[in-house]
Design a protein around this motif. Structure first.
Motif, short mmCIF file in Angstrom:
data_model
loop_
_atom_site.label_atom_id
_atom_site.label_comp_id
_atom_site.label_asym_id
_atom_site.label_seq_id
_atom_site.Cartn_x
_atom_site.Cartn_y
_atom_site.Cartn_z
N TYR A 66 -1.69 -0.09 6.91
CA TYR A 66 -0.59 1.22 6.42
C TYR A 66 0.15 1.76 7.71
CZ TYR A 66 1.81 4.05 3.97
OH TYR A 66 2.45 4.95 3.63
N ARG A 67 1.70 1.24 7.46
CA ARG A 67 2.26 1.63 8.21
C ARG A 67 3.57 2.53 7.43
NH1 ARG A 67 -1.13 0.92 11.47
NH2 ARG A 67 -1.01 0.18 13.18
N PRO A 68 3.21 4.11 7.59
CA PRO A 68 4.14 5.15 7.09
C PRO A 68 6.16 4.02 6.86
CG PRO A 68 4.45 6.24 9.01
CD PRO A 68 2.98 5.19 8.46
N ASN A 69 6.67 4.75 5.15
CA ASN A 69 8.15 4.21 5.83
C ASN A 69 8.64 5.47 6.51
OD1 ASN A 69 10.85 4.74 4.62
ND2 ASN A 69 10.52 2.99 4.05
N MET A 114 1.10 -0.87 0.21
CA MET A 114 0.17 -0.01 0.01
C MET A 114 0.52 1.29 -0.08
SD MET A 114 -2.94 -0.65 0.11
CE MET A 114 -3.84 0.55 0.84
N ASN A 115 0.15 2.64 -0.72
CA ASN A 115 1.36 3.77 -0.77
C ASN A 115 -0.18 4.53 -0.26
OD1 ASN A 115 0.02 3.89 -3.02
ND2 ASN A 115 1.73 3.51 -4.48
N ILE A 144 -9.94 8.72 6.19
CA ILE A 144 -8.62 8.38 6.72
C ILE A 144 -8.32 7.38 8.07
CG2 ILE A 144 -6.26 9.24 6.83
CD1 ILE A 144 -7.18 11.65 5.44
N LEU A 145 -8.06 7.78 8.68
CA LEU A 145 -7.53 6.79 10.05
C LEU A 145 -9.20 5.79 10.34
CD1 LEU A 145 -7.90 9.16 12.74
CD2 LEU A 145 -5.82 8.58 11.72
N LYS A 146 -9.94 5.15 9.39
CA LYS A 146 -10.69 4.25 9.48
C LYS A 146 -9.44 3.01 8.20
CE LYS A 146 -15.17 1.87 8.05
NZ LYS A 146 -16.87 1.77 8.16
N VAL A 147 -9.08 4.23 7.19
CA VAL A 147 -8.53 3.14 6.20
C VAL A 147 -7.66 2.43 7.12
CG1 VAL A 147 -8.03 3.42 3.51
CG2 VAL A 147 -9.98 4.17 4.41
N LYS A 168 -1.24 6.91 -2.26
CA LYS A 168 -2.20 6.96 -3.35
C LYS A 168 -3.64 6.03 -3.01
CE LYS A 168 0.86 9.52 -7.15
NZ LYS A 168 1.23 9.22 -8.38
N GLU A 169 -3.28 5.11 -2.88
CA GLU A 169 -4.25 3.83 -2.60
C GLU A 169 -5.26 4.09 -1.69
OE1 GLU A 169 -1.64 0.01 -4.67
OE2 GLU A 169 -1.16 1.06 -2.49
N ILE A 170 -4.19 4.41 -0.67
CA ILE A 170 -4.70 4.85 0.96
C ILE A 170 -6.03 6.27 0.50
CG2 ILE A 170 -5.02 5.53 2.96
CD1 ILE A 170 -3.36 3.23 2.88
N SER A 171 -5.44 7.05 -0.02
CA SER A 171 -6.36 8.22 -0.25
C SER A 171 -8.08 7.87 -1.33
CB SER A 171 -5.46 9.93 -1.35
OG SER A 171 -5.14 8.75 -2.86
N LYS A 172 -7.68 7.10 -1.98
CA LYS A 172 -8.69 6.56 -2.97
C LYS A 172 -9.54 5.74 -1.76
CE LYS A 172 -6.44 5.71 -7.42
NZ LYS A 172 -5.17 4.79 -8.61
N LEU A 173 -8.96 4.68 -1.00
CA LEU A 173 -9.78 4.03 -0.37
C LEU A 173 -10.77 4.98 0.47
CD1 LEU A 173 -7.61 0.77 0.72
CD2 LEU A 173 -10.18 0.85 -1.66
N ALA A 174 -10.32 5.84 1.17
CA ALA A 174 -10.60 7.29 1.81
C ALA A 174 -11.25 7.90 1.24
CB ALA A 174 -9.74 7.52 2.50
#
Length: 332
Positions: free
Chosen positions: A44-47, A1-2, A35-38, A4-10
């Protein structure tokens, strides 16, 4: 996941996701909740490295400690972790086994790891340390030893604490008080604790007797050996033994028990530290209780001030003292 993908889901923009992850700007509550729900659902954990580049902060604190299994170091780290965990920081620990080369090497390693700040639990500060501190470009706080004036340090008042303990022994009518210390390169323990003991005797017109002094290295075994040295080297045995640490005091008691002497009936014993070791040993040890966990918390508070405001160094006191308590047990 990145992102952009998180933003689409949210159903929002990548920039909104970035602001939520990095806590770096305003996002509407309803968008933030999506966003927090997704983030929770996807795990997802940021690098961490990428996040550090973005925020210019690693949210990591380097801690250099002399002995990872020492009670004082463990309590220091517990206080540091308690404070910084609540602030969202992680710790990197560097265990040095009292080796200066390893301490200097960890300062370099922590700089390479881009830690935001360093807490140095010190037993010795050399000119090499001072030079490293000047070149680091990273906020540093020292625990346990007096530091250069431009670096905050957190201390116990070793001199007055041990002087008060020696005065307690003198008030009990003790005339031959032996002392188990450590090497003088450890200024706080090897010099200041011993000096407090000596000056208490001198104020009573008593001269410290070199034959009543022996060195240990903080361990039970060294306290046992130092006590044996004192007893065997004196035809007239001491009526009290003051050890510069609780572990050495208990080691000394073990030796006395091994030769059939009683504590405190034959010889009184006291130490410094005040942990559970002193409280639950039999007889309960008279000691100077030091709150090492609190010293870790206070050092963390000072470091956090420096992280939040680099100009805070002009407002922070050079030396901060943590209160101690004289705890009278059954051993005196």
């Amino acid at each position: 996941m990145n992102i952009k993908e998180i933003s689409k889901l949210a159903n929002t923009s990548p920039s909104s996701v970035s602001r939520v992850i990095n806590s770096s700007g305003y996002v509407k509550d309803e968008v933030k909740k999506r966003i927090l729900k997704v983030l929770e659902e996807t795990g997802y954990r940021p690098n961490a490295f990428a996040k550090a580049l973005h925020s210019k902060k690693s949210h990591t604190i380097g801690v250099i400690l002399p002995k990872i299994n020492a009670t004082s170091s463990g309590e220091n780290v517990s206080g540091i972790d308690q404070f910084f965990n609540a602030k969202g920081y992680s710790l990197l620990l560097g265990n040095t086994d009292h080796q200066v080369k390893k301490e200097l090497a960890f300062l370099d390693v922590f700089k390479e790891k881009q830690v935001d700040g360093i807490i140095f639990i010190a037993t010795l500060l050399t000119t090499e340390h001072h030079e490293k501190f000047r070149k680091l470009g990273i906020p540093v706080v020292i625990i346990g030893q007096e530091s250069p004036e431009d670096i905050p340090c957190v201390l116990f008042d070793e001199y007055h604490a041990t002087k008060e303990m020696a005065q307690h022994l003198l008030s009990k009518g003790k005339q031959r008080i032996a002392f188990i210390g450590v090497d003088e390169w450890d200024i706080s323990v090897g010099v200041l604790r011993y000096q407090g003991y000596c000056d208490a005797l001198k104020e009573q017109n008593m001269t410290p007797d070199p034959a009543l002094f022996a060195k240990g290295d903080f361990t039970h075994q060294s306290g046992f050996a130092a006590c044996r040295q004192i007893i065997e080297n004196n035809a007239l045995r001491p009526d009290a033994i003051f050890a510069a640490s609780d572990k050495m005091a208990i080691g000394a008691m073990s030796y006395l028990f091994s030769i059939g002497l009683r504590v405190p009936e034959d010889i009184s014993i006291c130490g410094v530290g005040g942990g559970t070791l002193a409280e639950f040993y039999n007889p309960k040890l008279t000691t100077l209780a030091y709150d090492y966990k609190q010293s870790g918390v206070v050092a963390s508070e000072l470091l956090f001030q420096l992280l939040e405001s680099p100009s805070a160094d002009t407002l922070i006191a050079h030396k901060t003292y943590i209160p101690y308590e004289l705890v009278i047990g059954k051993s005196t």
